[in-house]
Design a protein around this motif. Structure first.
Motif, PDB file in Angstrom:
ATOM      1  N   HIS A 122      32.319 -14.320  80.695  1.00  0.00           N
ATOM      2  CA  HIS A 122      31.950 -13.742  79.036  1.00  0.00           C
ATOM      3  C   HIS A 122      32.587 -13.996  78.050  1.00  0.00           C
ATOM      4  O   HIS A 122      33.816 -15.030  77.770  1.00  0.00           O
ATOM      5  N   GLY A 123      32.392 -14.596  76.467  1.00  0.00           N
ATOM      6  CA  GLY A 123      33.312 -14.217  76.011  1.00  0.00           C
ATOM      7  C   GLY A 123      33.622 -12.926  75.494  1.00  0.00           C
ATOM      8  O   GLY A 123      33.079 -11.992  75.942  1.00  0.00           O
ATOM      9  N   VAL A 124      35.146 -13.468  75.390  1.00  0.00           N
ATOM     10  CA  VAL A 124      36.140 -11.971  75.403  1.00  0.00           C
ATOM     11  C   VAL A 124      36.393 -11.622  74.520  1.00  0.00           C
ATOM     12  O   VAL A 124      37.165 -13.007  73.248  1.00  0.00           O
ATOM     13  N   VAL A 157      20.185 -13.638  69.384  1.00  0.00           N
ATOM     14  CA  VAL A 157      19.334 -12.481  70.878  1.00  0.00           C
ATOM     15  C   VAL A 157      18.701 -13.399  71.734  1.00  0.00           C
ATOM     16  O   VAL A 157      17.961 -14.497  71.689  1.00  0.00           O
ATOM     17  N   LEU A 158      19.806 -13.270  72.696  1.00  0.00           N
ATOM     18  CA  LEU A 158      19.540 -13.893  74.776  1.00  0.00           C
ATOM     19  C   LEU A 158      18.980 -12.823  75.274  1.00  0.00           C
ATOM     20  O   LEU A 158      19.187 -12.414  75.352  1.00  0.00           O
ATOM     21  N   ALA A 159      17.837 -13.971  75.746  1.00  0.00           N
ATOM     22  CA  ALA A 159      17.263 -13.472  76.922  1.00  0.00           C
ATOM     23  C   ALA A 159      17.433 -12.799  77.824  1.00  0.00           C
ATOM     24  O   ALA A 159      16.974 -11.656  78.552  1.00  0.00           O
ATOM     25  N   THR A 162      21.938   0.671  78.317  1.00  0.00           N
ATOM     26  CA  THR A 162      22.431  -0.863  79.662  1.00  0.00           C
ATOM     27  C   THR A 162      22.846  -1.787  79.708  1.00  0.00           C
ATOM     28  O   THR A 162      21.358  -2.304  79.024  1.00  0.00           O
ATOM     29  N   ARG A 163      23.349  -3.331  80.061  1.00  0.00           N
ATOM     30  CA  ARG A 163      22.739  -4.713  80.607  1.00  0.00           C
ATOM     31  C   ARG A 163      22.646  -4.873  81.513  1.00  0.00           C
ATOM     32  O   ARG A 163      22.814  -4.214  82.236  1.00  0.00           O
ATOM     33  N   TYR A 164      21.279  -5.566  81.385  1.00  0.00           N
ATOM     34  CA  TYR A 164      20.744  -6.047  82.619  1.00  0.00           C
ATOM     35  C   TYR A 164      20.771  -7.242  82.181  1.00  0.00           C
ATOM     36  O   TYR A 164      20.423  -8.536  81.663  1.00  0.00           O
ATOM     37  N   VAL A 202      37.426 -15.079  72.894  1.00  0.00           N
ATOM     38  CA  VAL A 202      37.928 -16.427  73.562  1.00  0.00           C
ATOM     39  C   VAL A 202      36.864 -17.064  74.483  1.00  0.00           C
ATOM     40  O   VAL A 202      36.111 -15.383  75.066  1.00  0.00           O
ATOM     41  N   GLU A 203      36.843 -17.729  74.911  1.00  0.00           N
ATOM     42  CA  GLU A 203      34.765 -18.005  75.689  1.00  0.00           C
ATOM     43  C   GLU A 203      35.474 -18.163  77.626  1.00  0.00           C
ATOM     44  O   GLU A 203      36.329 -18.775  77.476  1.00  0.00           O
ATOM     45  N   LYS A 204      35.042 -17.396  78.093  1.00  0.00           N
ATOM     46  CA  LYS A 204      35.426 -17.641  79.710  1.00  0.00           C
ATOM     47  C   LYS A 204      36.967 -17.487  79.503  1.00  0.00           C
ATOM     48  O   LYS A 204      36.771 -18.246  80.538  1.00  0.00           O
ATOM     49  N   PRO A 205      37.220 -16.387  79.725  1.00  0.00           N
ATOM     50  CA  PRO A 205      38.674 -16.571  80.272  1.00  0.00           C
ATOM     51  C   PRO A 205      39.207 -16.591  81.668  1.00  0.00           C
ATOM     52  O   PRO A 205      37.950 -15.857  82.075  1.00  0.00           O
ATOM     53  N   ILE A 259      29.086 -26.848  72.549  1.00  0.00           N
ATOM     54  CA  ILE A 259      29.819 -26.156  70.599  1.00  0.00           C
ATOM     55  C   ILE A 259      29.103 -24.759  71.150  1.00  0.00           C
ATOM     56  O   ILE A 259      28.050 -24.458  71.118  1.00  0.00           O
ATOM     57  N   GLN A 260      30.538 -24.532  70.843  1.00  0.00           N
ATOM     58  CA  GLN A 260      30.312 -22.064  71.503  1.00  0.00           C
ATOM     59  C   GLN A 260      30.490 -21.350  70.551  1.00  0.00           C
ATOM     60  O   GLN A 260      31.054 -22.162  69.363  1.00  0.00           O
ATOM     61  N   LEU A 261      29.729 -20.787  69.820  1.00  0.00           N
ATOM     62  CA  LEU A 261      28.971 -19.674  69.527  1.00  0.00           C
ATOM     63  C   LEU A 261      30.475 -19.140  69.179  1.00  0.00           C
ATOM     64  O   LEU A 261      30.793 -18.919  68.157  1.00  0.00           O
ATOM     65  N   ALA A 275      28.003  -8.810  75.175  1.00  0.00           N
ATOM     66  CA  ALA A 275      26.843  -8.907  75.561  1.00  0.00           C
ATOM     67  C   ALA A 275      25.353  -9.873  74.393  1.00  0.00           C
ATOM     68  O   ALA A 275      26.128 -10.316  73.385  1.00  0.00           O
ATOM     69  N   GLY A 276      24.581 -10.308  75.069  1.00  0.00           N
ATOM     70  CA  GLY A 276      23.681 -11.502  74.018  1.00  0.00           C
ATOM     71  C   GLY A 276      22.830 -11.292  72.215  1.00  0.00           C
ATOM     72  O   GLY A 276      22.425 -11.127  73.109  1.00  0.00           O
ATOM     73  N   ARG A 277      23.701 -10.130  71.844  1.00  0.00           N
ATOM     74  CA  ARG A 277      23.410  -9.928  71.059  1.00  0.00           C
ATOM     75  C   ARG A 277      24.332  -9.722  69.986  1.00  0.00           C
ATOM     76  O   ARG A 277      25.784  -9.594  69.892  1.00  0.00           O
TER      77      ARG A 277
END
Ligand code: G1P
Length: 308
Positions: A171-173, A130-132, A252-254, A190-193, A229-231, A205-207
């Motif tokens: 984002h990770g996409v 969980v990314l707060a 909704t994501r904030y 992919v991470e942040k293309p 090291i990327q998740l 999103a961070g879950r």
């Protein structure tokens, strides 16, 4: 059916976007109205049935431990003032039956590394991440939407939402095929293309609800160019061996990692907050009216602003 009892909260990161506020206090303690971001994240995890909260902390983050610890002084003062409801409020921050465990990430080596720091505490069990700073609002809470999907399909699940064009690089996409309206079988991540190379418009999103097999991938993946090291890289590697699902969550994501997202969360939450919503709503309408908006209309950007 697999249950999920543990969640990892990576909170070791050094924040630069909210300086100077975050010079000496963690960004996860920034409040939206009266509750810190990390507490919203913890409440979401608890609502999903998580009972073991594993915080991956770093230097300067001890205040997070204090927040989830008992405070004899505060409770004593509140009792002396006869504020029983406030005593209950502070006691409810960590409900009975929920355990908090802290592990340190000594160096800022990325989200994947932070998760790897929790490996010994997770063992051979599925777990949530969980990314707060992604504050997610959903009914039921987003992690509680994801756990049944994880258990039903016996697969790791990442939360995704459709992003605006041009936002790929934050984002990770994922790439993949829709199984149904909200579930996508992931074929790539992919991470942040760059926007030009993004495989889709679905961003992570961070879950995450992950199988423990992620650890063997985290141990193997090469650090990215910035040494982190990327998740995302470990999930990419995992796809060779097992199925991973993406779930378009309801809610909704904030993005409270940015000033704009943080302000949007603050406005939306204030418009619903039991104590201040009427007065804030009136103030906001007058303010927007004075700025030239149509009186009586909801303030632009004040409700349901992000993608939904
Ligand atoms: C992290 C992840 C990214 C994910 C994002 C969600 O990035 O690396 O894949 O899309 O969280 O908020 P960060 O925002 O920490 O840079």
């Amino acid at each position: 059916m697999l249950g999920v009892h543990k969640a990892v909260f990576p909170v070791a990161g050094i924040d630069t976007r909210f300086l100077p506020a975050t010079k000496a206090s963690p960004k996860e303690m920034l409040p939206v109205i009266d509750k810190p971001l990390i507490q919203y994240a913890v409440e979401e995890a608890i609502a999903a049935g998580i009972t073991e909260l594993i915080f991956v902390t770093g230097r300067g983050k001890r205040v997070i431990e204090d927040h989830f610890d008992k405070s004899y002084e505060v409770e004593h003062v509140l009792r002396a003032r006869g504020s029983q409801s406030l005593v209950e409020l502070v006691q409810s921050i960590k409900p009975p039956g929920v355990e908090c465990i802290y592990v340190r990430q000594a160096e800022p080596l990325g989200l994947g590394h932070a998760v790897l720091c929790a490996e010994k505490l997770i063992g051979d069990e599925p777990f949530a991440v969980v990314l707060a700073d992604d504050l997610l609002e959903g009914k039921p809470p987003v992690l509680a939407q994801m756990v049944p999907i994880f258990s039903h399909y016996d697969s790791s699940v990442v939360a995704v939402e459709e992003f605006e064009s041009g936002e790929a690089s934050s984002h990770g996409v994922i790439d993949g095929r829709h199984w149904d309206e909200r579930i996508i079988a992931v074929s790539d991540i992919v991470e942040k293309p760059s926007p030009e190379t993004a495989p889709s418009s679905f961003g992570v999103a961070g879950r995450y609800v992950l199988m423990p097999s992620i650890f063997s991938h985290l141990r193997r993946v090469k650090p990215a160019g910035n040494g982190e090291i990327q998740l995302t890289a470990a999930i990419h590697s995992m796809l060779k061996d097992e199925q991973v699902l993406a779930y378009e969550f309801e809610g909704t994501r904030y993005d409270c990692g940015t000033k704009l997202g943080y302000l949007q969360a603050t406005v939306d939450f204030a418009l619903r907050h039991a104590e201040v919503h009427d007065a804030f709503d009136a103030w906001l309408r007058a303010r927007v009216g004075a700025a030239g908006a149509v009186p009586g209309q909801p303030a632009p950007g004040a409700r349901g602003t992000l993608h939904h």
